[in-house]
Design an enzyme around this catalytic site. Sequence first.
Site, PDB file in Angstrom:
ATOM      1  N   GLN A 151     -85.280  -0.304 100.561  1.00  0.00           N
ATOM      2  CA  GLN A 151     -84.551  -0.917  99.443  1.00  0.00           C
ATOM      3  C   GLN A 151     -83.538  -1.910  99.990  1.00  0.00           C
ATOM      4  O   GLN A 151     -82.760  -1.564 100.892  1.00  0.00           O
ATOM      5  CB  GLN A 151     -83.839   0.159  98.608  1.00  0.00           C
ATOM      6  CG  GLN A 151     -83.164  -0.406  97.357  1.00  0.00           C
ATOM      7  CD  GLN A 151     -82.539   0.667  96.459  1.00  0.00           C
ATOM      8  OE1 GLN A 151     -82.436   1.836  96.844  1.00  0.00           O
ATOM      9  NE2 GLN A 151     -82.104   0.252  95.286  1.00  0.00           N
ATOM     10  N   HIS A 188     -85.186  -1.209  90.673  1.00  0.00           N
ATOM     11  CA  HIS A 188     -86.277  -2.109  90.269  1.00  0.00           C
ATOM     12  C   HIS A 188     -87.604  -1.503  90.650  1.00  0.00           C
ATOM     13  O   HIS A 188     -87.694  -0.751  91.625  1.00  0.00           O
ATOM     14  CB  HIS A 188     -86.123  -3.508  90.893  1.00  0.00           C
ATOM     15  CG  HIS A 188     -85.914  -3.496  92.371  1.00  0.00           C
ATOM     16  ND1 HIS A 188     -84.699  -3.206  92.945  1.00  0.00           N
ATOM     17  CD2 HIS A 188     -86.765  -3.711  93.394  1.00  0.00           C
ATOM     18  CE1 HIS A 188     -84.816  -3.246  94.267  1.00  0.00           C
ATOM     19  NE2 HIS A 188     -86.075  -3.538  94.564  1.00  0.00           N
ATOM     20  N   ASN A 238     -88.629   1.409  95.779  1.00  0.00           N
ATOM     21  CA  ASN A 238     -87.932   1.835  96.997  1.00  0.00           C
ATOM     22  C   ASN A 238     -86.545   2.392  96.666  1.00  0.00           C
ATOM     23  O   ASN A 238     -85.813   1.796  95.863  1.00  0.00           O
ATOM     24  CB  ASN A 238     -87.778   0.644  97.950  1.00  0.00           C
ATOM     25  CG  ASN A 238     -89.125   0.087  98.381  1.00  0.00           C
ATOM     26  OD1 ASN A 238     -90.097   0.825  98.549  1.00  0.00           O
ATOM     27  ND2 ASN A 238     -89.204  -1.232  98.552  1.00  0.00           N
ATOM     28  N   HIS A 243     -91.444  -2.607  91.610  1.00  0.00           N
ATOM     29  CA  HIS A 243     -92.347  -3.708  91.960  1.00  0.00           C
ATOM     30  C   HIS A 243     -93.702  -3.473  91.293  1.00  0.00           C
ATOM     31  O   HIS A 243     -94.212  -2.349  91.291  1.00  0.00           O
ATOM     32  CB  HIS A 243     -92.619  -3.730  93.472  1.00  0.00           C
ATOM     33  CG  HIS A 243     -91.424  -3.989  94.328  1.00  0.00           C
ATOM     34  ND1 HIS A 243     -91.169  -5.216  94.901  1.00  0.00           N
ATOM     35  CD2 HIS A 243     -90.414  -3.182  94.737  1.00  0.00           C
ATOM     36  CE1 HIS A 243     -90.065  -5.139  95.644  1.00  0.00           C
ATOM     37  NE2 HIS A 243     -89.594  -3.917  95.559  1.00  0.00           N
TER      38      HIS A 243
HETATM   39  P1  5GP Z   1     -86.554  -3.991  97.619  1.00  0.00           P
HETATM   40  O1  5GP Z   1     -86.852  -4.225  99.066  1.00  0.00           O
HETATM   41  O2  5GP Z   1     -85.081  -3.766  97.368  1.00  0.00           O
HETATM   42  O3  5GP Z   1     -87.421  -2.929  96.990  1.00  0.00           O
HETATM   43  O4  5GP Z   1     -86.993  -5.314  96.881  1.00  0.00           O
HETATM   44  C1  5GP Z   1     -86.159  -6.386  96.621  1.00  0.00           C
HETATM   45  C2  5GP Z   1     -87.057  -7.506  96.175  1.00  0.00           C
HETATM   46  O5  5GP Z   1     -86.279  -8.453  95.486  1.00  0.00           O
HETATM   47  C3  5GP Z   1     -87.739  -8.253  97.325  1.00  0.00           C
HETATM   48  O6  5GP Z   1     -89.141  -8.205  97.133  1.00  0.00           O
HETATM   49  C4  5GP Z   1     -87.177  -9.667  97.243  1.00  0.00           C
HETATM   50  O7  5GP Z   1     -88.147 -10.642  97.524  1.00  0.00           O
HETATM   51  C5  5GP Z   1     -86.718  -9.734  95.795  1.00  0.00           C
HETATM   52  N1  5GP Z   1     -85.572 -10.601  95.560  1.00  0.00           N
HETATM   53  C6  5GP Z   1     -84.407 -10.590  96.260  1.00  0.00           C
HETATM   54  N2  5GP Z   1     -83.537 -11.490  95.723  1.00  0.00           N
HETATM   55  C7  5GP Z   1     -84.190 -12.053  94.677  1.00  0.00           C
HETATM   56  C8  5GP Z   1     -83.795 -13.052  93.730  1.00  0.00           C
HETATM   57  O8  5GP Z   1     -82.696 -13.613  93.757  1.00  0.00           O
HETATM   58  N3  5GP Z   1     -84.708 -13.390  92.777  1.00  0.00           N
HETATM   59  C9  5GP Z   1     -85.951 -12.793  92.720  1.00  0.00           C
HETATM   60  N4  5GP Z   1     -86.774 -13.201  91.744  1.00  0.00           N
HETATM   61  N5  5GP Z   1     -86.345 -11.859  93.599  1.00  0.00           N
HETATM   62  C10 5GP Z   1     -85.474 -11.492  94.568  1.00  0.00           C
END
Ligand code: 5GP
Length: 138
Positions: free
Chosen positions: A95, A101, A88, A103
Site C-alpha cells: 500500500q 482503494h 493492499n 484496484h
Molecule cells: P497502492 O499501492 O496504494 O495499492 O496503490 C496506489 C495506486 O494509486 C497506484 O497504482 C498508483 O499508480 C495510483 N496513484 C497514485 N497517485 C495517483 C494519482 O494522483 N492519481 C491516480 N489516478 N492514481 C494514482
Amino acid sequence: MKDSSCIFCKIANGEIPSSTLYEDEDFRVILDLGPASRGHALILPKEHFADVCALPEAWAAKVLPLAARIGAAMKKALGCEGFNLVQNNGEAAGQTVFHFHMHIIPRYADGPQMVSWTPGESTPQELAQTAEAIRAAL
Ligand code: 5GP
Ligand code: ZN
C-alpha cells in the site's frame, strides 16, 4: 471525514481532476495514473478510511458489487478476458496511498503478469496452530 493532506480525498471529492468512470454519493471510480493494463481502475470512497480495517461495514458492503459492475463493463468495453480485484493494506503489503482503494485490473490474453506467489509447504499441525492463532484474535 476527509483528510486535507490526502490526495485520494481530494481526487474522490473532485478537488483534483481525474479520469472518472463512475461516481455516486459515496464513491468515485477513476483510472490509475500508472496502469498495470489498459483500464486499470481504482474505487475510492469519498470519506477518508486508511485501509480495509478502518472501512465501516456499510461502506465495505458496497465495494464488491461496484467492483463487479465495473469489471463487467471493462469486459464489454475493453475486451479483457477477466480482471483482478486487488486491495493492499499496509506498507508491507504494497500500500502506497493510505486511503482505502480497490484496484480493478483488466487481464488480457497477453497479460499483464501479476499477483502470483510460489506455493509453500504446510503441515496439518502448522495449519491448525495458525488457524487457532487467528481465530483467537477475531
Ligand atoms: P497502492 O499501492 O496504494 O495499492 O496503490 C496506489 C495506486 O494509486 C497506484 O497504482 C498508483 O499508480 C495510483 N496513484 C497514485 N497517485 C495517483 C494519482 O494522483 N492519481 C491516480 N489516478 N492514481 C494514482
Ligand atoms: Zn483520504
